[in-house]
Scaffold this motif. Structure first.
Motif, short mmCIF file in Angstrom:
data_model
loop_
_atom_site.label_atom_id
_atom_site.label_comp_id
_atom_site.label_asym_id
_atom_site.label_seq_id
_atom_site.Cartn_x
_atom_site.Cartn_y
_atom_site.Cartn_z
N GLN A 3 2.99 -7.37 -4.81
CA GLN A 3 2.87 -8.65 -5.51
C GLN A 3 2.13 -8.47 -6.84
O GLN A 3 2.43 -9.14 -7.82
CB GLN A 3 2.10 -9.67 -4.66
N ASP A 4 1.17 -7.57 -6.86
CA ASP A 4 0.37 -7.33 -8.06
C ASP A 4 1.05 -6.39 -9.05
O ASP A 4 0.47 -6.04 -10.08
CB ASP A 4 -1.00 -6.76 -7.67
N GLY A 5 2.27 -5.94 -8.72
CA GLY A 5 3.03 -5.11 -9.64
C GLY A 5 2.72 -3.63 -9.57
O GLY A 5 3.14 -2.86 -10.43
N GLN A 6 1.98 -3.22 -8.54
CA GLN A 6 1.69 -1.79 -8.40
C GLN A 6 2.93 -1.06 -7.90
O GLN A 6 3.69 -1.59 -7.10
CB GLN A 6 0.54 -1.57 -7.41
N GLU A 7 3.08 0.17 -8.35
CA GLU A 7 4.15 1.02 -7.82
C GLU A 7 3.63 1.66 -6.54
O GLU A 7 2.61 2.34 -6.55
CB GLU A 7 4.53 2.09 -8.84
N LEU A 8 4.31 1.43 -5.44
CA LEU A 8 3.85 1.93 -4.15
C LEU A 8 4.21 3.40 -3.99
O LEU A 8 5.32 3.82 -4.30
CB LEU A 8 4.46 1.12 -3.00
N ASN A 9 3.23 4.15 -3.51
CA ASN A 9 3.43 5.57 -3.22
C ASN A 9 2.85 5.81 -1.83
O ASN A 9 1.64 5.75 -1.65
CB ASN A 9 2.72 6.43 -4.26
N GLY A 10 3.72 6.06 -0.87
CA GLY A 10 3.30 6.22 0.51
C GLY A 10 2.79 7.59 0.89
O GLY A 10 2.53 7.86 2.06
N GLU A 11 2.63 8.47 -0.08
CA GLU A 11 2.16 9.82 0.23
C GLU A 11 0.68 9.81 0.59
O GLU A 11 -0.10 9.06 0.01
CB GLU A 11 2.38 10.75 -0.97
#
Length: 117
Positions: free
Chosen positions: A75-83
């Motif tokens: 929602q805050d526009g962060q690019e998610l990185n699941g590493e």
């Protein structure tokens, strides 16, 4: 489910979330064996999956909190990185722990519950 609904309301308020994900699903142990995780957030479908299995309710809620943090990050526009070790994973881990400590102080009776079956 009452506990989950109350926890979600608490988490939404604490995180300042604008909305909930499209869906939150609870799965059994077979999901963990297949996906090697206790929870996931899929940003493309806006869905959370949490494994309930034979886990303590506090552990299930912590996983839910972690995945809700990922939803808030999106929602805050962060690019998610699941590493492992990524900034978004580290933030989700830390915030989920903080949320659980706060919620546990409000609901100490949770520590008396037995693992889910």
């Amino acid at each position: 489910m009452k506990l989950v609904k109350e926890f979600i309301k608490f988490t939404v308020k604490e995180l300042g979330m604008k909305s909930l994900p499209k869906s939150i699903k609870f799965e059994g142990d077979d999901y963990s064996a297949q996906h090697l995780t206790f929870g996931t957030y899929n940003p493309s479908t806006d869905e959370i999956v949490v494994v309930k299995g034979q886990r303590h309710p506090i552990d299930v809620l912590r996983t839910l909190a972690h995945e809700l943090v990922h939803h808030k990050q999106r929602q805050d526009g962060q690019e998610l990185n699941g590493e492992d070790g990524s900034s978004t994973e580290n933030e989700a881990n830390a915030k989920a722990g903080e949320l659980m400590r706060k919620y546990g102080q409000l609901h100490p009776e949770l520590f008396d519950l037995m693992p889910l079956r």
